[in-house]
Design a protein around this motif. Structure first.
Motif, PDB file in Angstrom:
ATOM      1  N   ALA A 241       4.331 -17.977  -4.919  1.00 26.21           N
ATOM      2  CA  ALA A 241       4.164 -16.708  -5.628  1.00 26.21           C
ATOM      3  C   ALA A 241       2.993 -16.761  -6.608  1.00 26.21           C
ATOM      4  CB  ALA A 241       5.450 -16.343  -6.359  1.00 26.21           C
ATOM      5  N   GLY A 242       2.845 -17.873  -7.309  1.00 24.08           N
ATOM      6  CA  GLY A 242       1.738 -18.007  -8.249  1.00 24.08           C
ATOM      7  C   GLY A 242       0.382 -17.986  -7.550  1.00 24.08           C
ATOM      8  N   ASP A 243       0.306 -18.635  -6.391  1.00 29.83           N
ATOM      9  CA  ASP A 243      -0.944 -18.630  -5.635  1.00 29.83           C
ATOM     10  C   ASP A 243      -1.281 -17.225  -5.152  1.00 29.83           C
ATOM     11  OD1 ASP A 243      -0.795 -21.416  -5.926  1.00 29.83           O
ATOM     12  OD2 ASP A 243       0.295 -21.614  -4.041  1.00 29.83           O
ATOM     13  N   ALA A 244      -0.258 -16.472  -4.729  1.00 22.91           N
ATOM     14  CA  ALA A 244      -0.467 -15.091  -4.303  1.00 22.91           C
ATOM     15  C   ALA A 244      -0.986 -14.248  -5.464  1.00 22.91           C
ATOM     16  CB  ALA A 244       0.831 -14.506  -3.751  1.00 22.91           C
ATOM     17  N   TYR A 245      -0.436 -14.465  -6.654  1.00 24.49           N
ATOM     18  CA  TYR A 245      -0.892 -13.767  -7.855  1.00 24.49           C
ATOM     19  C   TYR A 245      -2.373 -14.050  -8.082  1.00 24.49           C
ATOM     20  CZ  TYR A 245      -0.782 -12.199 -12.786  1.00 24.49           C
ATOM     21  OH  TYR A 245      -1.012 -11.555 -13.972  1.00 24.49           O
ATOM     22  N   VAL A 246      -2.739 -15.336  -8.049  1.00 25.95           N
ATOM     23  CA  VAL A 246      -4.126 -15.724  -8.297  1.00 25.95           C
ATOM     24  C   VAL A 246      -5.057 -15.076  -7.283  1.00 25.95           C
ATOM     25  CG1 VAL A 246      -5.747 -17.664  -8.304  1.00 25.95           C
ATOM     26  CG2 VAL A 246      -3.519 -17.885  -9.443  1.00 25.95           C
ATOM     27  N   ALA A 247      -4.678 -15.111  -6.003  1.00 28.53           N
ATOM     28  CA  ALA A 247      -5.531 -14.551  -4.958  1.00 28.53           C
ATOM     29  C   ALA A 247      -5.772 -13.062  -5.169  1.00 28.53           C
ATOM     30  CB  ALA A 247      -4.899 -14.800  -3.589  1.00 28.53           C
ATOM     31  N   ALA A 248      -4.713 -12.316  -5.455  1.00 25.50           N
ATOM     32  CA  ALA A 248      -4.869 -10.873  -5.645  1.00 25.50           C
ATOM     33  C   ALA A 248      -5.664 -10.570  -6.909  1.00 25.50           C
ATOM     34  CB  ALA A 248      -3.500 -10.201  -5.702  1.00 25.50           C
ATOM     35  N   PHE A 249      -5.426 -11.326  -7.959  1.00 23.01           N
ATOM     36  CA  PHE A 249      -6.193 -11.151  -9.201  1.00 23.01           C
ATOM     37  C   PHE A 249      -7.683 -11.339  -8.913  1.00 23.01           C
ATOM     38  CE2 PHE A 249      -8.193 -12.215 -13.138  1.00 23.01           C
ATOM     39  CZ  PHE A 249      -7.453 -11.624 -14.154  1.00 23.01           C
ATOM     40  N   LEU A 250      -8.030 -12.430  -8.213  1.00 23.47           N
ATOM     41  CA  LEU A 250      -9.438 -12.710  -7.942  1.00 23.47           C
ATOM     42  C   LEU A 250     -10.052 -11.664  -7.021  1.00 23.47           C
ATOM     43  CD1 LEU A 250      -9.378 -16.595  -7.470  1.00 23.47           C
ATOM     44  CD2 LEU A 250     -10.020 -15.292  -9.513  1.00 23.47           C
ATOM     45  N   ALA A 251      -9.305 -11.252  -6.006  1.00 24.58           N
ATOM     46  CA  ALA A 251      -9.831 -10.251  -5.080  1.00 24.58           C
ATOM     47  C   ALA A 251     -10.140  -8.940  -5.798  1.00 24.58           C
ATOM     48  CB  ALA A 251      -8.839 -10.016  -3.948  1.00 24.58           C
ATOM     49  N   ARG A 252      -9.235  -8.503  -6.655  1.00 23.85           N
ATOM     50  CA  ARG A 252      -9.463  -7.244  -7.368  1.00 23.85           C
ATOM     51  C   ARG A 252     -10.540  -7.409  -8.447  1.00 23.85           C
ATOM     52  NH1 ARG A 252      -9.669  -3.317  -5.989  1.00 23.85           N
ATOM     53  NH2 ARG A 252      -8.526  -1.957  -7.389  1.00 23.85           N
ATOM     54  N   TYR A 260      -6.802  -5.801 -16.603  1.00 19.58           N
ATOM     55  CA  TYR A 260      -5.411  -5.328 -16.511  1.00 19.58           C
ATOM     56  C   TYR A 260      -5.067  -4.946 -15.069  1.00 19.58           C
ATOM     57  CZ  TYR A 260      -1.099  -2.807 -17.455  1.00 19.58           C
ATOM     58  OH  TYR A 260       0.221  -2.405 -17.447  1.00 19.58           O
ATOM     59  N   GLU A 261      -5.961  -4.226 -14.417  1.00 17.13           N
ATOM     60  CA  GLU A 261      -5.697  -3.837 -13.023  1.00 17.13           C
ATOM     61  C   GLU A 261      -5.625  -5.054 -12.109  1.00 17.13           C
ATOM     62  OE1 GLU A 261      -7.765   0.256 -11.957  1.00 17.13           O
ATOM     63  OE2 GLU A 261      -9.075  -0.965 -13.218  1.00 17.13           O
ATOM     64  N   ALA A 262      -6.457  -6.058 -12.385  1.00 15.74           N
ATOM     65  CA  ALA A 262      -6.409  -7.284 -11.593  1.00 15.74           C
ATOM     66  C   ALA A 262      -5.066  -7.999 -11.786  1.00 15.74           C
ATOM     67  CB  ALA A 262      -7.564  -8.204 -11.976  1.00 15.74           C
ATOM     68  N   ALA A 263      -4.586  -8.022 -13.039  1.00 16.23           N
ATOM     69  CA  ALA A 263      -3.303  -8.671 -13.317  1.00 16.23           C
ATOM     70  C   ALA A 263      -2.148  -7.909 -12.679  1.00 16.23           C
ATOM     71  CB  ALA A 263      -3.090  -8.795 -14.827  1.00 16.23           C
ATOM     72  N   LEU A 264      -2.210  -6.585 -12.675  1.00 20.16           N
ATOM     73  CA  LEU A 264      -1.164  -5.802 -12.024  1.00 20.16           C
ATOM     74  C   LEU A 264      -1.145  -6.094 -10.520  1.00 20.16           C
ATOM     75  CD1 LEU A 264       1.070  -3.720 -12.129  1.00 20.16           C
ATOM     76  CD2 LEU A 264      -0.669  -1.917 -11.946  1.00 20.16           C
ATOM     77  N   ALA A 265      -2.324  -6.192  -9.908  1.00 17.80           N
ATOM     78  CA  ALA A 265      -2.390  -6.547  -8.486  1.00 17.80           C
ATOM     79  C   ALA A 265      -1.783  -7.924  -8.247  1.00 17.80           C
ATOM     80  CB  ALA A 265      -3.843  -6.511  -8.010  1.00 17.80           C
ATOM     81  N   GLY A 266      -2.050  -8.856  -9.153  1.00 17.63           N
ATOM     82  CA  GLY A 266      -1.452 -10.179  -9.037  1.00 17.63           C
ATOM     83  C   GLY A 266       0.064 -10.131  -9.083  1.00 17.63           C
ATOM     84  N   SER A 267       0.598  -9.305  -9.966  1.00 17.17           N
ATOM     85  CA  SER A 267       2.050  -9.174 -10.079  1.00 17.17           C
ATOM     86  C   SER A 267       2.664  -8.631  -8.796  1.00 17.17           C
ATOM     87  CB  SER A 267       2.414  -8.258 -11.252  1.00 17.17           C
ATOM     88  OG  SER A 267       2.020  -8.833 -12.475  1.00 17.17           O
ATOM     89  N   ILE A 268       2.013  -7.652  -8.205  1.00 13.77           N
ATOM     90  CA  ILE A 268       2.510  -7.075  -6.957  1.00 13.77           C
ATOM     91  C   ILE A 268       2.472  -8.122  -5.848  1.00 13.77           C
ATOM     92  CG2 ILE A 268       2.078  -5.326  -5.186  1.00 13.77           C
ATOM     93  CD1 ILE A 268       0.865  -3.583  -7.463  1.00 13.77           C
ATOM     94  N   ALA A 269       1.361  -8.848  -5.743  1.00 14.18           N
ATOM     95  CA  ALA A 269       1.220  -9.858  -4.696  1.00 14.18           C
ATOM     96  C   ALA A 269       2.225 -10.993  -4.876  1.00 14.18           C
ATOM     97  CB  ALA A 269      -0.199 -10.405  -4.685  1.00 14.18           C
ATOM     98  N   GLY A 270       2.476 -11.399  -6.132  1.00 15.75           N
ATOM     99  CA  GLY A 270       3.456 -12.442  -6.382  1.00 15.75           C
ATOM    100  C   GLY A 270       4.856 -12.011  -5.998  1.00 15.75           C
ATOM    101  N   ALA A 271       5.195 -10.764  -6.335  1.00 13.69           N
ATOM    102  CA  ALA A 271       6.510 -10.242  -5.964  1.00 13.69           C
ATOM    103  C   ALA A 271       6.654 -10.152  -4.450  1.00 13.69           C
ATOM    104  CB  ALA A 271       6.716  -8.872  -6.606  1.00 13.69           C
TER     105      ALA A 271
END
Length: 300
Positions: A241-252, A260-271
């Motif tokens: 889940a943490g790796d998914a968060y990081v990937a989505a954060f970096l992509a956004r 903030y939007e990058a962190a929200l994307a990370g939260s969605i990807a982690g979930a």
């Protein structure tokens, strides 16, 4: 530059054992569900996550000339993701992860590479200068890549995982990165300030599992990013889940959105990652992330 994200270090194999609960009972035998093995670990999760989010992502690491190493190479060939490896006789890293019914895990990590391992820097140098962003995993050999990443025309990130704010092993990584990810599980209150004071980070993202995450931007008050719950994907396994968060954060982030939007994307990807068994078996795609980033879409 033809690489969006280049990851240095952190591929291996996970064996997942789904257990009745954690901690385990003190008995001789416990019956479990079928035991499965996956290509996994933190660097792979970030690389694969970025790939599925539409980024051109590649990875460099040290693996073995063994069954696990061959499996990793086959997967990267199948996915057509760039993989650059150095072969070491100690073999490919392996973890046995115990997962409880509520998705919690305990990881038994066999790092196996000797402390102080040094490899030929050509493993990463050619690709660092081709990348928009470099993510350096906290493998011991990878600390030697930090100076090359900082010197290149790119941004740099790292994930300190369960750093306690004191262990010197992590400090080279903490001070070299522009974006620092870290778990709150062992993090003392003064650790984020230490990173800003001693390093070059513009942002520190403290990930806190079911409590969400905390976005620390240099010279600004921290912001809490609430946890995301996806009603159609209950939590079954927190591996990756943490790796998914990081990937989505970096992509956004590379798309140019706000922190903030990058962190929200990370939260969605982690979930999203928590909704499938195993490690990195069903990471979120760009289309799925876009659909769930719309107002009122997070509960669906």
């Amino acid at each position: 530059m033809d690489l969006d994200v280049f990851v240095i270090g952190g591929v291996g194999v996970d064996t997942i054992v789904r257990v009745p609960g954690l901690p385990l009972k003190d008995v001789e035998t416990i019956r479990v569900e079928p035991i499965e093995t996956y290509v996994a670990h933190t660097g792979h999760g970030v690389t694969l996550g970025c790939h599925l989010l539409g980024m051109h992502a590649g990875l460099a690491d040290v693996i073995g000339d063994d069954d696990e190493g061959h499996r990793i190479r086959r997967l990267y060939d199948e996915l057509r993701m760039p993989l650059h490896v150095a072969i070491h006789p100690s073999g490919t890293r392996h973890s046995v992860n115990l997962v409880s019914p509520d998705g919690r895990r305990m990881s038994l990590y066999d790092a196996r590479h000797p402390a102080g391992l040094v490899v030929d820097p050509d493993l990463w140098r050619t690709n660092v200068v081709r990348a928009r962003h470099v993510h350096v995993s906290i493998m011991d050999f990878a600390r030697h890549a930090l100076a090359d990443a900082v010197a290149a025309d790119c941004t740099v990130s790292t994930d300190l995982h369960d750093w306690d704010g004191r262990n010197d092993y992590h400090k080279d990584f903490a001070t070299a990165a522009d974006i620092v990810f870290v778990s709150t599980s062992q993090l003392p209150p003064d650790a984020v300030d230490w990173i800003f004071k001693n390093g070059r980070a513009e942002v520190v993202v403290a990930m806190s599992g079911a409590d969400g995450s905390y976005l620390h931007i240099r010279d600004q008050a921290p912001q809490h990013i609430p946890p995301v719950k996806l009603s159609n994907r209950p939590v079954v396994d927190s591996n990756g889940a943490g790796d998914a968060y990081v990937a989505a954060f970096l992509a956004r982030y590379l798309d140019g959105v706000s922190w903030y939007e990058a962190a929200l994307a990370g939260s969605i990807a982690g979930a999203w990652a928590c909704g499938s068994p195993g490690t990195h078996t069903d990471l979120i795609t760009a289309e799925e992330l876009a659909a769930r980033s719309q107002p009122r879409a997070i509960g669906g």
